[in-house]
Design an enzyme around this catalytic site. Structure first.
Site, PDB file in Angstrom:
ATOM      1  N   VAL A 165       0.730  -1.196   0.006  1.00  0.00           N
ATOM      2  CA  VAL A 165       0.041   0.050  -0.019  1.00  0.00           C
ATOM      3  C   VAL A 165       0.820   1.462   0.039  1.00  0.00           C
ATOM      4  CG1 VAL A 165      -2.022  -1.164   1.154  1.00  0.00           C
ATOM      5  CG2 VAL A 165       0.090  -0.052   2.458  1.00  0.00           C
ATOM      6  N   ASN A 169      -7.462  -1.052   5.808  1.00  0.00           N
ATOM      7  CA  ASN A 169      -7.224  -1.754   7.116  1.00  0.00           C
ATOM      8  C   ASN A 169      -5.560  -1.652   7.549  1.00  0.00           C
ATOM      9  OD1 ASN A 169      -7.608  -3.609   9.734  1.00  0.00           O
ATOM     10  ND2 ASN A 169      -6.150  -4.606   8.151  1.00  0.00           N
ATOM     11  N   SER A 185      -7.718   4.508  14.751  1.00  0.00           N
ATOM     12  CA  SER A 185      -7.185   3.863  16.238  1.00  0.00           C
ATOM     13  C   SER A 185      -7.632   4.864  17.168  1.00  0.00           C
ATOM     14  CB  SER A 185      -5.558   3.689  16.212  1.00  0.00           C
ATOM     15  OG  SER A 185      -5.251   3.292  17.747  1.00  0.00           O
ATOM     16  N   TYR A 234       2.437   7.396  14.557  1.00  0.00           N
ATOM     17  CA  TYR A 234       1.416   6.535  14.558  1.00  0.00           C
ATOM     18  C   TYR A 234      -0.062   7.170  14.884  1.00  0.00           C
ATOM     19  CZ  TYR A 234      -1.617   2.337  15.480  1.00  0.00           C
ATOM     20  OH  TYR A 234      -2.722   1.318  15.371  1.00  0.00           O
ATOM     21  N   ALA A 270      -0.201  10.508  14.600  1.00  0.00           N
ATOM     22  CA  ALA A 270      -0.596  11.707  13.454  1.00  0.00           C
ATOM     23  C   ALA A 270      -1.039  11.214  12.385  1.00  0.00           C
ATOM     24  CB  ALA A 270       0.860  12.211  13.256  1.00  0.00           C
ATOM     25  N   LYS A 275      -3.276   8.234  12.204  1.00  0.00           N
ATOM     26  CA  LYS A 275      -4.312   7.757  12.515  1.00  0.00           C
ATOM     27  C   LYS A 275      -5.297   9.140  12.672  1.00  0.00           C
ATOM     28  CE  LYS A 275      -3.569   3.606  12.651  1.00  0.00           C
ATOM     29  NZ  LYS A 275      -4.083   2.588  11.505  1.00  0.00           N
ATOM     30  N   ILE A 284      -6.964  -4.346  21.330  1.00  0.00           N
ATOM     31  CA  ILE A 284      -7.231  -5.562  20.492  1.00  0.00           C
ATOM     32  C   ILE A 284      -5.976  -6.649  20.369  1.00  0.00           C
ATOM     33  CG2 ILE A 284      -8.418  -6.522  18.283  1.00  0.00           C
ATOM     34  CD1 ILE A 284     -10.025  -4.466  19.583  1.00  0.00           C
TER      35      ILE A 284
END
Length: 259
Positions: A71, A97, A150, A163, A165, A167, A196
């Site tokens: 991706v 995802n 998240s 991470y 920033a 999300k 999770i």
């Protein structure tokens, strides 16, 4: 009195693309959609992992095909989405995802690299995937986009700024595109999973997970990938046609708890 409208709650024969589908929430999402009769395009940077998930789905009587997809590569996204639409005769649902774990201090020498990679995989890839899928979604009778963010987008943890920033950017992208694409009947929603049990959290000791969950979540436990996947499915039902721009925390009450 207005006539009662019977709205469909079936994704049977719709085609769904799931990125990062070889494990964790991606795998669970692919399997949940397949169990409901959807045609599932299982994509992952790990070809063997994608093929293994397809084998599981087919063994259970579902319909799925695997594609290797990086991706972070624009050309790869464009080529794979074109191939999926040609193979299945269209594309109705996009589930962004794919993600990576990024933990780095702001003054670390490797920060710039972590920042660039984090945003490339978890934010830039989302808009590129949507843009590549858009011509197909505009022809769909049930066009849906779900972006996985998240709870780090809603409340941050130290050493996770790239991470967080990325999300938070996903939340903004979701809301903006919900407004922009609403005229086309395309719904765009966002899920923010909390703690999770996935590969990303596997490095955390079980006793530390238990302590954290009891202290921070209302339900006192970690969630499982299937619990997130079923919320994703709900957002993609034909009956969910008036829900767009939503940001939903699937977090066991983590964000609701004050102390």
């Amino acid at each position: 009195m207005a006539e009662f409208r019977k709205l469909s709650r079936s994704v049977n024969e719709l085609t769904v693309l799931v990125t990062g589908a070889a494990s964790g929430m991606g795998r669970a999402t692919a399997m949940v959609f397949a169990a409901e009769g959807a045609n599932v395009a299982v994509t992952d940077i790990t070809a063997a992992g994608a093929k293994a998930v397809v084998a599981e789905i087919v063994a259970d009587g579902g319909i799925a095909k695997a594609w290797s997809l990086d991706v972070a590569n624009r050309d790869d996204i464009n080529a794979v989405i074109a191939d999926i639409a040609a193979d299945f005769g269209g594309l109705d649902i996009v589930i962004n995802n794919a993600g990576i774990s990024v933990r780095v201090a702001i003054d670390d020498e490797g920060y710039d690299e972590a920042w660039s990679k984090g945003l490339a995989v978890m934010l830039t890839a989302h808009q590129r995937t949507i843009r590549a899928a858009l011509p197909h979604l505009r022809r769909s009778k049930c066009p849906r986009i779900v972006n996985i963010a998240s709870t780090e987008a809603l409340g941050a943890t130290a050493l996770h700024s790239p991470y967080s920033a990325a999300k938070a950017g996903v939340v903004g992208l979701t809301r903006s595109l919900a407004v922009e694409l609403g005229r086309d009947g395309i719904t765009v929603n966002c899920i923010c999973p909390g703690p999770i049990t996935t590969g990303m959290t596997a490095r955390i000791a079980d006793e530390h997970k238990a302590i954290y969950a009891k202290r921070r979540t209302a339900l006192g436990r970690y969630g499982c990938p299937e619990e997130v996947a079923h919320m994703t499915l709900s957002l993609c039902l034909p009956a969910a046609s008036f829900l767009t721009g939503a940001v939903i925390a699937v977090d066991g009450g983590l964000m609701a708890r004050n102390a």
